[in-house]
Write an enzyme that holds these catalytic residues in place. Structure first.
Site, short mmCIF file in Angstrom:
data_model
loop_
_atom_site.label_atom_id
_atom_site.label_comp_id
_atom_site.label_asym_id
_atom_site.label_seq_id
_atom_site.Cartn_x
_atom_site.Cartn_y
_atom_site.Cartn_z
N GLU A 1 0.81 -1.22 0.00
CA GLU A 1 0.00 0.00 0.00
C GLU A 1 0.84 1.27 0.00
O GLU A 1 0.48 2.27 -0.63
CB GLU A 1 -0.95 0.02 1.20
N HIS B 1 -12.29 -5.58 7.84
CA HIS B 1 -12.91 -5.35 6.53
C HIS B 1 -14.16 -4.50 6.69
O HIS B 1 -15.09 -4.61 5.91
CB HIS B 1 -13.26 -6.67 5.83
#
Ligand SMILES: Cc1ncc(C[n+]2csc(CCOP(=O)(O)OP(=O)(O)O)c2C)c(N)n1
Ligand SMILES: [Mg+2]
Lengths: 327, 334
Positions: A60, A129
């Site tokens: 990321e 999530h």
């Protein structure tokens, strides 16, 4: 006007901006052949090739940091963070770098970049999530932060974000991707970043929200309308900058303010909206400002009852609306 | 001996003038750096972080790039590189004094956070190694646009343990990008010696893991550095991808003006480091090949001192950016 899903609005806006400007490109994890784990970029690789729809290594910080470099060179990268929960490895690149290039170079270097990230819960995603991460970034001047709730707003705001010369975090509530359909104006439809939207007018109370919670607020407004409570529902849409004018007018209109978001309350977006209203239009108020937000636990738990406990719902919002209206 | 050494710069295709220019940049870097310490110790500027000991690595590396065309994502010690890329001594002193007109930041950042739009020097921050990813991103964009530029970035050996370094090398390797990652290994990260930073012998040993050549070069030998970088530049321009180059350097000063290295560094070690001073070595070479003698050296020193005096005087006389502009450039201005 075509009607499409929230996620289709993401995809079609990306497509139209990539057709319009060769500098726009996509990078992220699984965005190519797979079209993203949510399929937001599905099919774009077929039209634009793997040079402009780049499946990056699973890193990321590099997705954002390399995006910054490309933006410095004049490209307009749209970086996808697969889940907002995994944005933290890129935090340094976002806060120390993207947000500061313009300021630290006295305007000579700048970063026209969009970071898209699906966020939010109620999708059986558990702690990692489901997160809402916006408040962590909203504290940083130099960033713009957008969190649309409808397909039309997705289209208008994503187009604005891609054309913006500053870094924009574009948070897409994953619970809305296929749950919400709506009209999307055709053509060059742009909604300026920094404009809230009154999604429902009302006289008795004013509710500020965004994302999926905004839809709970609209449903709750219907529920309490039957009881004679007329709720105004304002979609903040842009979290940084906030639309001061619309917020203050809406607060003053009813004198009773409720702020609703899925993210937890402490130091969150609601705290800022409340402070703004208290500073500027306190004497227009007839009741304390209320907030209805996620609970103060580190993140959303997984089992159905625990998730339900964490998540907001139209019923929870309606109850809070009644409390405020009765004040 | 003399004939053999003479061949060194000529063998590399460098003219006598170019060789002298290289030395001039090295010496200019050293003398500016020394002046900055004087200014700091006399309370005129708040902070210095030195290039001393790394001039050969920096000037040799940057000299292989094309000024105004290629790009640099520097780190704080890169005074030598930014001078070669086009920054002027005046601009260096403007930053040192945090005065208006400093091209890096107009006085907003601590000195040594180089940046210069005109010369493709990307603005840097303090968190180490973040710039590696920016360099890789520039290289990606250039490749997408079909431009044959090369991007160079610098960092220290300690900083080569940051995730951004590894993420950047990997990305550059996967996409075969035209960039050069330059680790200036000066054996210390503030007080922490090399053996506590690396489990392998060289930072360059990490390169094969990222699908690129890893080159070790003596950072005190400016011509060896230049040769290594020119090869990497050629490789990048041919589309063959990135190179990791580690130059073995010495740090001749404490980490910065805020550090006292007597607490962790034996004095004898610094004496040994001085034997590897790149300025001394290059100067000796120039004497050997007859490009320098006492008279010419004296003239060069005088010329450089004048340039530095003038630059310092100019910068000191400039105003600070007025605080009224402190809110500018947070976002694009309408
Ligand atoms: C992310 C981060 N952590 C810590 C620091 C503080 N710091 C600045 S320089 C430095 C040492 C760097 O050593 P090295 O990479 O070897 O470079 P050198 O200064 O020796 O050239 C440290 C720890 C920092 N600037 N950034
Ligand atoms: Mg070091």
């Amino acid at each position: 006007m075509p009607v499409m899903q929230y996620i289709e609005a993401v995809r079609e806006t990306l497509r139209s901006e990539m057709r319009r400007d060769p500098n726009v490109f996509i990078m992220g994890e699984d965005v190519g052949k797979r079209g993203g784990v949510f399929r937001a970029t599905q099919g774009l690789i077929d039209e634009f090739g793997e040079e402009r729809v780049i499946d990056t290594p699973l890193t990321e910080s590099a997705i954002v940091g390399v995006g910054i470099g490309a933006a410095l060179y004049g490209m307009r990268p749209v970086c996808e963070i697969q889940f907002a929960d995994f944005i933290w490895p890129a935090m340094n690149q976002i806060i120390s770098e993207a947000a500061r290039f313009r300021y630290r170079s006295y305007g000579t270097w700048f970063v026209p970049m969009v970071i898209r990230a699906p966020y939010g819960g109620g999708v059986h995603g558990g702690l990692y999530h489901s997160q809402s991460v916006e408040a962590h970034f909203a504290h940083s001047p130099g960033l713009k932060i957008v969190a649309p709730s409808t397909p039309g707003d997705v289209a208008g705001l994503l187009r604005a974000a891609i054309r913006d010369d500053d870094p924009v975090l574009f948070f897409e509530h994953k619970g809305l991707y296929r749950a919400v359909k709506g009209e999307v104006p055709e053509g060059d439809y742009v909604i300026p970043i920094g404009k809230a939207d009154v999604k429902r007018d009302g006289r008795d109370i004013t509710v500020f929200s965004y994302g999926k919670a905004l839809h709970f607020c609209l449903e709750a407004a219907q529920m309490v309308a039957a009881e004679g409570i007329d709720a105004m529902v304002v979609d903040l849409r842009s979290l940084r900058p906030l639309d001061e004018e619309t917020i203050l007018n809406a607060a003053a209109r009813t004198g009773k303010v409720l702020i609703v978001h899925e993210d937890n309350a402490f130091m969150g977006i609601g705290a800022e909206v409340a402070a703004l209203i208290a500073e500027k239009v306190l004497f227009e108020l007839d009741a304390p400002i209320l907030r209805l937000c996620g609970p103060e636990v580190p993140a959303m738990p997984y089992s159905p009852p625990l998730e339900k406990w964490y998540m907001l719902s139209p019923e929870k919002v309606a109850a809070k609306m009644r409390e405020l209206a009765a004040f | 001996m003399a004939t053999q050494t003479r061949n060194r710069h000529q063998e590399l295709g460098l003219s006598d003038e170019q060789m002298l220019e290289i030395y001039r940049y090295m010496l200019l870097t050293r003398r500016i750096d020394e002046r900055l310490w004087l200014l700091q110790r006399s309370g005129k500027i708040p902070f210095v972080i030195s290039a001393q000991g790394q001039e050969g690595a920096q000037v040799g590396a940057a000299y292989a790039l094309v000024r105004g065309k290629d790009w640099l994502a520097p780190y704080y010690r890169d005074l030598g590189k930014v001078l070669v890329m086009g920054m002027t001594p005046r601009e260096v002193f403007l930053a040192a004094f945090a005065k208006q007109g400093d091209p890096s930041s107009n006085g907003r950042q601590m000195a040594h956070h180089w940046g210069h739009r005109r010369w493709n020097i990307i603005s840097g921050s303090s968190p180490v190694a973040t710039q590696v990813l920016h360099a890789v991103g520039v290289a990606l964009a250039a490749k997408m646009k079909g431009h044959d530029i090369v991007v160079m970035t610098s960092l220290g050996e300690g900083s080569s343990n940051q995730g951004d370094f590894h993420e950047g090398l990997n990305f550059a390797g996967v996409h075969k990008l035209p960039c050069i990652i330059h680790v200036q290994n000066n054996e210390y990260a503030i007080s922490v010696p090399l053996k506590k930073q690396l489990a392998c012998e060289n930072v360059a040993d990490r390169a094969p893991g990222y699908g690129m050549p890893g080159v070790v070069v003596d950072g005190s030998d400016v011509l060896a550095v230049y040769a290594a970088f020119r090869e990497a530049v050629d490789r990048a321009r041919r589309g063959e991808g990135p190179t990791l180059i580690e130059s073995k350097c010495v740090r001749l000063t404490p980490h910065s003006s805020d550090d006292d290295d007597r607490t962790y560094r034996p004095r004898e070690e610094i004496e040994r480091a001085r034997q590897r001073d790149p300025i001394t070595r290059t100067r000796a070479y120039l004497y050997e090949v007859g490009l320098l003698d006492e008279e010419r050296e004296q003239a060069l020193e005088v010329e450089i001192r004048r340039e530095i005096d003038e630059a310092q005087e100019y910068a000191e006389a400039q105003p600070y950016e007025p605080v009224e502009t402190a809110m500018r450039h947070v976002y694009k201005e309408a």
